[in-house]
Design a protein around this motif. Structure first.
Motif, PDB file in Angstrom:
ATOM      1  N   ASP A 320       0.836  -1.200   0.000  1.00  0.00           N
ATOM      2  CA  ASP A 320       0.000   0.000   0.000  1.00  0.00           C
ATOM      3  C   ASP A 320       0.874   1.255   0.000  1.00  0.00           C
ATOM      4  OD1 ASP A 320      -2.606  -0.893  -0.150  1.00  0.00           O
ATOM      5  OD2 ASP A 320      -2.937  -0.917   2.017  1.00  0.00           O
ATOM      6  N   ASN A 321       1.847   1.284   0.909  1.00  0.00           N
ATOM      7  CA  ASN A 321       2.693   2.466   1.055  1.00  0.00           C
ATOM      8  C   ASN A 321       3.584   2.689  -0.158  1.00  0.00           C
ATOM      9  OD1 ASN A 321       2.571   3.770   3.970  1.00  0.00           O
ATOM     10  ND2 ASN A 321       2.249   1.581   4.212  1.00  0.00           N
ATOM     11  N   ILE A 322       4.119   1.614  -0.735  1.00  0.00           N
ATOM     12  CA  ILE A 322       4.969   1.740  -1.920  1.00  0.00           C
ATOM     13  C   ILE A 322       4.171   2.315  -3.085  1.00  0.00           C
ATOM     14  CG2 ILE A 322       6.195   0.410  -3.683  1.00  0.00           C
ATOM     15  CD1 ILE A 322       7.134  -1.460  -1.420  1.00  0.00           C
ATOM     16  N   VAL A 323       3.014   1.745  -3.344  1.00  0.00           N
ATOM     17  CA  VAL A 323       2.200   2.199  -4.475  1.00  0.00           C
ATOM     18  C   VAL A 323       1.767   3.647  -4.285  1.00  0.00           C
ATOM     19  CG1 VAL A 323       0.015   1.887  -5.688  1.00  0.00           C
ATOM     20  CG2 VAL A 323       1.394  -0.110  -5.083  1.00  0.00           C
ATOM     21  N   MET A 324       1.281   3.984  -3.083  1.00  0.00           N
ATOM     22  CA  MET A 324       0.767   5.332  -2.871  1.00  0.00           C
ATOM     23  C   MET A 324       1.876   6.384  -2.909  1.00  0.00           C
ATOM     24  SD  MET A 324      -2.347   4.667  -2.925  1.00  0.00           S
ATOM     25  CE  MET A 324      -3.098   6.266  -2.566  1.00  0.00           C
ATOM     26  N   ARG A 325       3.103   6.002  -2.560  1.00  0.00           N
ATOM     27  CA  ARG A 325       4.200   6.966  -2.709  1.00  0.00           C
ATOM     28  C   ARG A 325       4.498   7.205  -4.192  1.00  0.00           C
ATOM     29  NH1 ARG A 325      10.349   7.236  -0.140  1.00  0.00           N
ATOM     30  NH2 ARG A 325      10.890   9.155  -1.247  1.00  0.00           N
ATOM     31  N   ALA A 326       4.490   6.158  -4.998  1.00  0.00           N
ATOM     32  CA  ALA A 326       4.721   6.327  -6.439  1.00  0.00           C
ATOM     33  C   ALA A 326       3.621   7.171  -7.081  1.00  0.00           C
ATOM     34  CB  ALA A 326       4.809   4.969  -7.117  1.00  0.00           C
ATOM     35  N   LEU A 327       2.420   7.140  -6.508  1.00  0.00           N
ATOM     36  CA  LEU A 327       1.276   7.859  -7.080  1.00  0.00           C
ATOM     37  C   LEU A 327       1.039   9.227  -6.447  1.00  0.00           C
ATOM     38  CD1 LEU A 327      -1.347   4.965  -7.445  1.00  0.00           C
ATOM     39  CD2 LEU A 327       0.054   6.004  -9.238  1.00  0.00           C
ATOM     40  N   GLN A 328       2.017   9.758  -5.751  1.00  0.00           N
ATOM     41  CA  GLN A 328       1.866  11.088  -5.169  1.00  0.00           C
ATOM     42  C   GLN A 328       1.557  12.116  -6.260  1.00  0.00           C
ATOM     43  OE1 GLN A 328       2.259  12.322  -1.686  1.00  0.00           O
ATOM     44  NE2 GLN A 328       1.588  10.184  -1.577  1.00  0.00           N
ATOM     45  N   LYS A 329       0.714  13.086  -5.948  1.00  0.00           N
ATOM     46  CA  LYS A 329       0.342  14.092  -6.939  1.00  0.00           C
ATOM     47  C   LYS A 329       1.527  14.967  -7.346  1.00  0.00           C
ATOM     48  CE  LYS A 329      -3.934  12.767  -6.855  1.00  0.00           C
ATOM     49  NZ  LYS A 329      -4.404  11.883  -7.948  1.00  0.00           N
ATOM     50  N   SER A 330       2.370  15.296  -6.390  1.00  0.00           N
ATOM     51  CA  SER A 330       3.533  16.133  -6.685  1.00  0.00           C
ATOM     52  C   SER A 330       4.723  15.270  -7.073  1.00  0.00           C
ATOM     53  CB  SER A 330       3.901  16.976  -5.462  1.00  0.00           C
ATOM     54  OG  SER A 330       5.158  17.609  -5.666  1.00  0.00           O
ATOM     55  N   PRO A 331       5.378  15.564  -8.198  1.00  0.00           N
ATOM     56  CA  PRO A 331       6.558  14.775  -8.584  1.00  0.00           C
ATOM     57  C   PRO A 331       7.646  14.755  -7.517  1.00  0.00           C
ATOM     58  CG  PRO A 331       5.840  16.160 -10.409  1.00  0.00           C
ATOM     59  CD  PRO A 331       5.037  16.576  -9.213  1.00  0.00           C
ATOM     60  N   THR A 332       7.754  15.827  -6.728  1.00  0.00           N
ATOM     61  CA  THR A 332       8.834  15.916  -5.746  1.00  0.00           C
ATOM     62  C   THR A 332       8.627  15.002  -4.547  1.00  0.00           C
ATOM     63  OG1 THR A 332       7.774  17.796  -4.638  1.00  0.00           O
ATOM     64  CG2 THR A 332       9.339  18.290  -6.402  1.00  0.00           C
ATOM     65  N   THR A 333       7.391  14.512  -4.335  1.00  0.00           N
ATOM     66  CA  THR A 333       7.144  13.632  -3.190  1.00  0.00           C
ATOM     67  C   THR A 333       7.048  12.157  -3.585  1.00  0.00           C
ATOM     68  OG1 THR A 333       4.767  14.113  -3.364  1.00  0.00           O
ATOM     69  CG2 THR A 333       6.044  15.424  -1.806  1.00  0.00           C
ATOM     70  N   ARG A 334       7.231  11.861  -4.871  1.00  0.00           N
ATOM     71  CA  ARG A 334       7.319  10.462  -5.305  1.00  0.00           C
ATOM     72  C   ARG A 334       8.727   9.942  -5.042  1.00  0.00           C
ATOM     73  NH1 ARG A 334       5.073  12.246 -11.093  1.00  0.00           N
ATOM     74  NH2 ARG A 334       3.143  13.199 -10.312  1.00  0.00           N
ATOM     75  N   TYR A 335       8.973   8.705  -5.433  1.00  0.00           N
ATOM     76  CA  TYR A 335      10.342   8.206  -5.408  1.00  0.00           C
ATOM     77  C   TYR A 335      11.189   9.088  -6.329  1.00  0.00           C
ATOM     78  CZ  TYR A 335       8.742   3.929  -3.104  1.00  0.00           C
ATOM     79  OH  TYR A 335       8.218   3.028  -2.208  1.00  0.00           O
ATOM     80  N   PRO A 336      12.416   9.398  -5.939  1.00  0.00           N
ATOM     81  CA  PRO A 336      13.240  10.299  -6.758  1.00  0.00           C
ATOM     82  C   PRO A 336      13.671   9.709  -8.094  1.00  0.00           C
ATOM     83  CG  PRO A 336      14.520   9.418  -4.933  1.00  0.00           C
ATOM     84  CD  PRO A 336      13.094   9.012  -4.691  1.00  0.00           C
TER      85      PRO A 336
END
Length: 381
Positions: A320-336
């Motif tokens: 859940d946490n991995i997917v939702m981080r990749a799907l963050q609305k802001s590019p800067t808060t996704r995986y780098p």
């Protein structure tokens, strides 16, 4: 209140919105700012959609003069004899063909623009795709064998590796959750290779990832890929003009903003979401503006909330946490990077704490205990 004000403000001419919001919101600066942000986002999405529609209309206008795909079956392009139709897309047609001259025998896929309907922009994009594929050499990316132009019309074509396979989601449907994650991990390696060569795919989706008979995923269709170093690129598409697949499009694509490697991170998160749940994180509806607004502003349910009942316990938590981080609305808060996303998938597969989850003592201790269950049992005895 917010929805009502937005609905009224978005219908007003731009010059009348500020006075309207000043009257309607009074001293509530936070409400006024939120409505203004929503209106600006909707306006940006509308511009992007109009641009996409205008470009698509310009490119398909001459389609009446196009050669029917069936007319090419049985004909030759250089040493290649076209045998069957594989599929048609927005830019052209893909055929199965055979090289059967005196040199050697090889089954290939040939992508060719429709003769008579190819606009200068389409021709430039196909040439760009040819150059991009020529620069990439990875077992997870379809290989470019040859290229040329057709006789008569002089339309460019690509000769590529023919992949006998099925779309990623179809192959993954009956696999265990861990095997599905491992498969996506392989796709990440191919995308990361492209990024290392300054290529952003921009259209990652299950139908562009085929899994061959050996279980190896192959990344296809770099037709709208973006070179981060545009030197040598022929196609000059404006920001937001790419033909989006809305179910996997990132918020910055929906707004017509510049893309980056974070755009592919988002799309890979969307693909993983579908691999785990059987549905994409966003559904494209009849109202395109509403769909674009949802992409920009509405978080999808966590994967474990919509996954099949048999998988929900395994998907909950780390995935859940991995997917939702990749799907963050802001590019800067996704995986780098895609590499960082892949590393977290690897940590999940190895039972290690994942970066997408807060590293509390209880969480890390629980992970350690599960990885060393046998040794701890001996100590307790």
């Amino acid at each position: 209140m917010l929805e009502e004000l937005f609905a009224q403000a978005v219908e007003l001419p731009p010059g009348e919105r500020e006075p309207f919001l000043a009257r309607a919101c009074g001293d509530d600066d936070a409400l006024r700012a939120e409505v203004t942000a929503l209106v600006e986002s909707a306006a940006g999405a509308a511009v992007a959609v109009r641009g996409v529609i205008a470009e698509a209309a310009a490119e398909i206008a001459p389609a009446a003069a196009a050669t029917l795909p069936s007319a090419l079956i049985g004909t030759r392009l250089g040493p290649y004899r076209i045998t069957t139709l594989i599929g048609e897309g927005g830019m052209g047609t893909v055929f199965r063909a055979v090289r059967d001259d005196t040199e050697f025998l090889r089954v290939v896929a040939i992508k060719v623009l429709r003769r008579g309907s190819a606009s200068p922009a389409e021709v430039a994009r196909l040439r760009d795709e040819r150059q991009i594929l020529a620069s990439l050499d990875h077992p997870g990316i379809v290989r470019l064998f040859d290229g040329g132009t057709t006789g008569g019309g002089g339309v460019p074509y690509l000769v590529m590796e023919h992949v006998e396979g099925v779309p990623l989601t179809e192959h993954a449907r009956d696999l265990p959750v861990a095997a599905r994650v491992a498969l996506l991990r392989q796709v990440c390696a191919a995308v990361q290779h492209a990024h290392q060569h300054l290529v952003v795919h921009r259209d990652l989706k299950p139908s562009n990832i085929l899994v061959d008979k050996d279980g190896v995923p192959k990344l296809l269709d770099f037709g709208i890929a973006k070179l981060l170093d545009p030197g040598g690129r022929e196609a000059q598409t404006r920001t937001g003009m790419a033909l989006l697949t809305l179910e996997y499009a990132s918020p910055e694509q929906a707004r017509g903003e510049p893309v980056s490697v974070a755009t592919d991170v988002y799309a890979l998160g969307a693909v993983l979401y579908e691999v785990l749940t059987g549905r994409p994180p966003q559904r494209a509806g009849d109202d395109m503006l509403a769909t674009l607004r949802a992409i920009c502003e509405v978080d999808p349910p966590r994967p474990s909330a919509v996954a099949p009942a048999t998988d929900r316990r395994e998907v909950a938590g780390d995935l859940d946490n991995i997917v939702m981080r990749a799907l963050q609305k802001s590019p800067t808060t996704r995986y780098p990077s895609v590499a960082a996303f892949a590393d977290d998938l690897e940590r999940y597969l190895c039972g290690q704490p994942v970066a997408a989850r807060a590293a509390t003592f209880g969480y890390r201790a629980g992970k350690f205990a599960r990885r060393h269950r046998g040794a701890l049992a001996l100590v307790l005895v």
